[in-house]
Design an enzyme around this catalytic site. Structure first.
Site, PDB file in Angstrom:
ATOM      1  N   ASP A  88      75.416  66.965  27.615  1.00  0.00           N
ATOM      2  CA  ASP A  88      75.007  65.570  27.494  1.00  0.00           C
ATOM      3  C   ASP A  88      73.519  65.496  27.807  1.00  0.00           C
ATOM      4  O   ASP A  88      73.033  66.165  28.727  1.00  0.00           O
ATOM      5  CB  ASP A  88      75.745  64.699  28.507  1.00  0.00           C
ATOM      6  N   HIS A 144      78.471  73.578  28.086  1.00  0.00           N
ATOM      7  CA  HIS A 144      79.575  74.143  27.312  1.00  0.00           C
ATOM      8  C   HIS A 144      79.043  75.030  26.181  1.00  0.00           C
ATOM      9  O   HIS A 144      77.852  75.008  25.863  1.00  0.00           O
ATOM     10  CB  HIS A 144      80.436  73.018  26.745  1.00  0.00           C
ATOM     11  N   SER A 247      68.630  69.448  34.428  1.00  0.00           N
ATOM     12  CA  SER A 247      67.495  70.209  33.928  1.00  0.00           C
ATOM     13  C   SER A 247      67.526  70.258  32.410  1.00  0.00           C
ATOM     14  O   SER A 247      67.770  69.248  31.764  1.00  0.00           O
ATOM     15  CB  SER A 247      67.450  71.604  34.532  1.00  0.00           C
TER      16      SER A 247
END
Length: 281
Positions: A88, A144, A247
């Site tokens: 995200d 992911h 980050s």
């Protein structure tokens, strides 16, 4: 040079990051509740997506920050040939790697060899493609897999811990190739690809599903770890790592393997969202 940029050069990056590392794990309720409430309020964090929707139920701030989402909160794009977002966040930049050079922002660039820690491992990506995704404090902080891949090697590259916020990315030359980072080399069904976890000031803590906490400790020299023969294969969309605080994630693909979509800078993306497609499948 603005004052905020000047601070990036003079602040004691690692000392501050060590303090924040421990402060975000302090279980003293008034402290952790204050930190969590501040982030939820200021960044409008959507707690309805979390497996534990009560932000104050978490043991400490870092547990809240690395919270799991409900299984139905994110879904992988239904086309098995699509390359999906690993995180995200917002697109910082994405596009073609030109003669080994990767665009950072507003005239800033760096080389794939600098990012990966050596020129030899960058050879397959010389004219490939890349995507850079910035995670803000409001985002889900687990990373992911963009594609199915078998882990071949990780490379812990030492460096500074500059902020990776847009103001710093636009002003600090070769920022992503200068910050402390973990380079994860995978072999996919159609070729190699790389997932780079870039640390940042007050952050620089990375854990993987195969090795647990990797950063800190901080590196003083390049540290390579081979996983050849260990058969660590992760499916597309599977969790691979997490940032303890937020980050940036950078993906590299070789020429001819993928065609990335033309997503503009600052476009919001979610884990599992299509970012492009495999050219051979």
């Amino acid at each position: 040079m603005t004052f905020n940029v000047l601070l990036q050069y003079i602040l004691p990056h690692r000392a501050l990051s060590r303090v924040v590392y421990w402060a975000t794990r302090w279980t003293f309720k008034p402290w952790k509740n204050f930190l969590i409430s501040t982030i939820v309020r200021n960044y409008q964090v959507n707690m309805a997506e979390a497996t534990q929707p009560d932000p104050l139920a978490y043991q400490h701030f870092n547990a809240f920050f690395t919270r799991k989402l409900r299984p139905d909160a994110r879904q992988a794009d239904s086309d098995a040939a699509s390359v999906i977002s690993p995180a995200d966040g917002k697109i910082s930049q994405m596009g073609k790697i030109v003669d080994g050079r990767i665009f950072q922002a507003k005239g800033q660039e760096y080389t794939a060899g600098e990012l990966l820690g050596d020129e030899a491992s960058a050879t397959p990506y010389r004219n490939g493609s890349f995507a850079t995704i910035y995670l803000s404090p409001r985002d889900y902080h687990r990373v992911h897999m963009p594609l199915k891949g078998t882990l071949k090697e990780t490379v812990h590259v030492p460096g500074r811990i500059f902020s990776v916020a847009p103001f710093a990315v636009e002003a600090i030359p070769r920022l992503f190739a200068r910050n402390e980072r973990l380079v994860c080399h995978f072999e996919g069904e159609h070729g190699p690809f790389v997932v780079v976890m870039v640390g940042a000031i007050l952050v620089s803590s990375v854990a993987t599903v195969w090795d647990g906490l990797v950063i800190p400790p901080y590196a003083s020299s390049i540290r390579r770890k081979s996983f050849a023969g260990q058969n660590i294969t992760l499916e597309r969309f599977a969790e691979m790592a997490r940032f303890n605080m937020g980050s940036t994630v950078i993906l590299l693909f070789p020429d001819g393997m993928t065609e990335l979509d033309a997503l503009p800078s600052q476009q919001a993306v979610k884990v599992g969202q299509r970012m492009g497609a495999l050219l051979k499948h």
